[in-house]
Write a protein that holds these residues in place. Structure first.
Motif, short mmCIF file in Angstrom:
data_model
loop_
_atom_site.label_atom_id
_atom_site.label_comp_id
_atom_site.label_asym_id
_atom_site.label_seq_id
_atom_site.Cartn_x
_atom_site.Cartn_y
_atom_site.Cartn_z
N TYR A 26 16.31 9.67 -7.72
CA TYR A 26 17.47 9.28 -6.92
C TYR A 26 18.44 8.52 -7.83
N ARG A 71 20.84 10.87 -2.14
CA ARG A 71 20.74 12.14 -2.86
C ARG A 71 19.43 12.13 -3.62
N SER A 73 16.05 14.30 -5.35
CA SER A 73 15.50 15.54 -5.90
C SER A 73 14.01 15.38 -6.09
N GLN A 93 16.67 19.94 -4.55
CA GLN A 93 17.69 18.90 -4.50
C GLN A 93 18.32 18.87 -3.11
N GLU A 205 22.07 12.36 -13.48
CA GLU A 205 22.93 12.72 -12.36
C GLU A 205 23.70 13.99 -12.68
N LEU A 210 23.84 15.18 -7.39
CA LEU A 210 22.42 15.37 -7.12
C LEU A 210 21.63 15.23 -8.42
N VAL A 212 19.17 15.78 -11.45
CA VAL A 212 18.53 16.92 -12.09
C VAL A 212 17.30 16.40 -12.82
#
Length: 322
Positions: A26, A71, A73, A93, A205, A210, A212
């Motif tokens: 995050y 956000r 992932s 994501q 980011e 989102l 990665v």
């Protein structure tokens, strides 16, 4: 560009329902990313394309980060001690919501999943008291998946298949921090500790905000930081804030050891360098009773502190804004 309807395959379903441990990422306020390891115990809803995990209200820091910047992932990166039948690296994501007060039916519904992945929890008058907050004050994080990226193997090599939201393109380089990009922790000591941990991942980011997450290996180190080996072309060029996770775990997540870092990533013609700025660690001995005792007491103390210092009210206020 139109968005492709997100549907995941039987192979991906096996992974998201079968991995014992995943890496969750995050974003940070400064544009970096934080990584942590967790066990999602197979909580996946294929029809609604939603992935979930639980945590205790007694450990609120993660929840505050997620509620402030929802956000999230999830990287399914290891088949150790799980049930998945594929070698694919899966990156999911999406946007997270937090169920701070799940009803009794939802809490009861995860017991079978917990026992499948983590084993039956100890019971009895004393254990029931110790684990009360750990079981009854659980919080659900539900991630509505917007993009699913699947590589053929766990090293994220080969051609990735992307479904859902289109690839946002290359994330731009970031301005270096005011205090400089050089390491702020003892790199040789850090390398010795990481060398025993078999799984390493990096998070940053993405261009659309989102996080990665990609797998990495540490090839060497020097005064500039850790030299990373990574699949060519998978990282954007330039410098940026990034998180690093190194961990290992045994069956039922006992014998767990985790180290998480924030720092500065540089990708250039000379290779990939990571300069760690902060470091945190967590170790749990390979004893199930000790692990459950630590979980129970940690949750109990954390819940009491959260009630006392207003954390519960603060989390509820953040949840209403999401």
């Amino acid at each position: 560009m139109s968005r492709e309807v997100l549907r995941w395959s039987d192979e991906v379903d096996s992974v998201v329902r079968g991995d014992l441990t995943v890496a969750a990422a995050y974003p940070t306020p400064a544009g970096g990313a934080i990584l942590s390891s967790l066990s999602p115990i197979g909580l996946a809803d294929r029809e609604s394309t939603r992935l979930s995990f639980t945590t205790s209200l007694g450990f609120p820091r993660k929840l505050e980060h997620i509620l402030a910047r929802p956000r999230v992932s999830l990287a399914y990166h290891t088949r150790d001690h799980g049930f998945a039948e594929s070698d694919a690296f899966v990156l999911a994501q999406g946007r997270a919501t937090v169920d701070l007060e799940p009803d009794s039916q939802r809490l009861a519904g995860i017991r079978q999943s917990i026992e499948l992945f983590l084993g039956a929890p100890p019971s009895g008058p004393i254990w029931d008291r110790v684990l009360r907050e750990y079981h009854q004050r659980r919080v659900f994080v539900d991630v509505d998946i917007e993009r699913l990226t699947v590589w053929p193997d766990l090293a994220a090599r080969g051609t990735a298949q992307v479904t859902g939201a289109p690839d946002p393109g290359t994330a731009p380089a970031q301005s270096p921090p005011k205090n400089g990009t050089a390491p702020r922790v003892d790199v040789p000591s850090l390398q010795r500790r990481i060398a025993r941990l078999g799984h390493r991942l990096l998070a940053y980011e993405g261009a659309d905000g989102l996080p990665v997450v990609v797998p990495v290996e540490i090839s060497s180190f020097d005064e500039g930081g850790l030299h990373l080996d990574v699949t060519p072309g998978i990282l954007p060029p330039g410098g940026r804030r990034a998180g690093l996770l190194a961990h290992r775990f045994e069956a039922r997540c006992v014998g767990l050891s985790t180290r998480t870092f924030t720092g500065w990533l540089t990708v250039g013609d000379e290779g990939v360098m990571y300069a760690p700025h902060t470091a945190k660690s967590l170790s749990i001995p390979p004893n199930y009773s000790i692990m459950m005792l630590m979980n129970g007491l940690g949750s109990k103390i954390g819940v009491r502190r959260a009630r006392r210092d207003g954390t519960v009210e603060r989390l509820q206020a953040l949840a209403q804004k999401v």
